[in-house]
Design a protein around this motif. Structure first.
Motif, PDB file in Angstrom:
ATOM      1  N   LEU A 152       0.855  -1.188   0.000  1.00  0.00           N
ATOM      2  CA  LEU A 152       0.000   0.000   0.000  1.00  0.00           C
ATOM      3  C   LEU A 152       0.891   1.237   0.000  1.00  0.00           C
ATOM      4  O   LEU A 152       1.862   1.313   0.750  1.00  0.00           O
ATOM      5  CB  LEU A 152      -0.895  -0.010   1.238  1.00  0.00           C
ATOM      6  N   THR A 153       0.560   2.198  -0.854  1.00  0.00           N
ATOM      7  CA  THR A 153       1.437   3.350  -1.000  1.00  0.00           C
ATOM      8  C   THR A 153       0.629   4.613  -1.291  1.00  0.00           C
ATOM      9  O   THR A 153      -0.550   4.549  -1.658  1.00  0.00           O
ATOM     10  CB  THR A 153       2.475   3.085  -2.118  1.00  0.00           C
ATOM     11  N   ALA A 154       1.283   5.745  -1.130  1.00  0.00           N
ATOM     12  CA  ALA A 154       0.651   7.030  -1.440  1.00  0.00           C
ATOM     13  C   ALA A 154       0.123   7.016  -2.865  1.00  0.00           C
ATOM     14  O   ALA A 154       0.772   6.506  -3.774  1.00  0.00           O
ATOM     15  CB  ALA A 154       1.646   8.174  -1.249  1.00  0.00           C
ATOM     16  N   GLY A 155      -1.073   7.576  -3.028  1.00  0.00           N
ATOM     17  CA  GLY A 155      -1.715   7.617  -4.332  1.00  0.00           C
ATOM     18  C   GLY A 155      -2.735   6.513  -4.534  1.00  0.00           C
ATOM     19  O   GLY A 155      -3.613   6.619  -5.387  1.00  0.00           O
ATOM     20  N   ASP A 156      -2.626   5.432  -3.748  1.00  0.00           N
ATOM     21  CA  ASP A 156      -3.633   4.373  -3.824  1.00  0.00           C
ATOM     22  C   ASP A 156      -4.955   4.904  -3.295  1.00  0.00           C
ATOM     23  O   ASP A 156      -4.989   5.883  -2.534  1.00  0.00           O
ATOM     24  CB  ASP A 156      -3.222   3.151  -2.998  1.00  0.00           C
TER      25      ASP A 156
END
Length: 117
Positions: free
Chosen positions: A40-44
């Motif tokens: 899970l990462t920024a922008g998801d």
């Protein structure tokens, strides 16, 4: 031109937390570091759902921070960002009622979120 379509994850939430996310007052979601959340990462985008209903709301992930446990997560993120309606001690008890010690031992994720209008 690159394809920058965000990944969408579906996660269940209890009503009391869903309502806080849906109005934008809960800005940090707490999860155990399960393998399916490891990337899970920024922008998801996370689509939160109340289990057994069609009620959903979507948030964008701003950042994901890993902590060794729930106490350090609450101290690092600020309890009011996790649940503005409960004290730190109440939140710790509530989180540990959901996730037993063997789950907490996997690590805790603080997922900074912003409601998508």
């Amino acid at each position: 031109m690159s394809n920058t379509t965000p990944r969408v994850r579906e996660l269940n939430l209890y009503r009391q937390y869903f309502d806080l996310v849906a109005v934008g007052t809960k800005t940090v979601e707490v999860r155990v570091k399960y393998p399916h959340l490891a990337d899970l990462t920024a922008g998801d985008v996370i689509r939160f759902r109340i289990k057994g209903t069609d009620e959903t709301c979507e948030v964008e992930v701003e950042r994901v921070t890993e902590y060794p446990g729930f106490e350090t997560l609450l101290d690092g993120e600020g309890p009011s960002n996790v649940n503005p309606t409960a004290s730190r001690d109440e939140q710790l008890a509530n989180i540990r009622a959901i996730y037993p010690p063997e789950k907490e031992a996997l690590g805790a994720l603080a997922i900074r979120i912003e409601l998508i209008s």
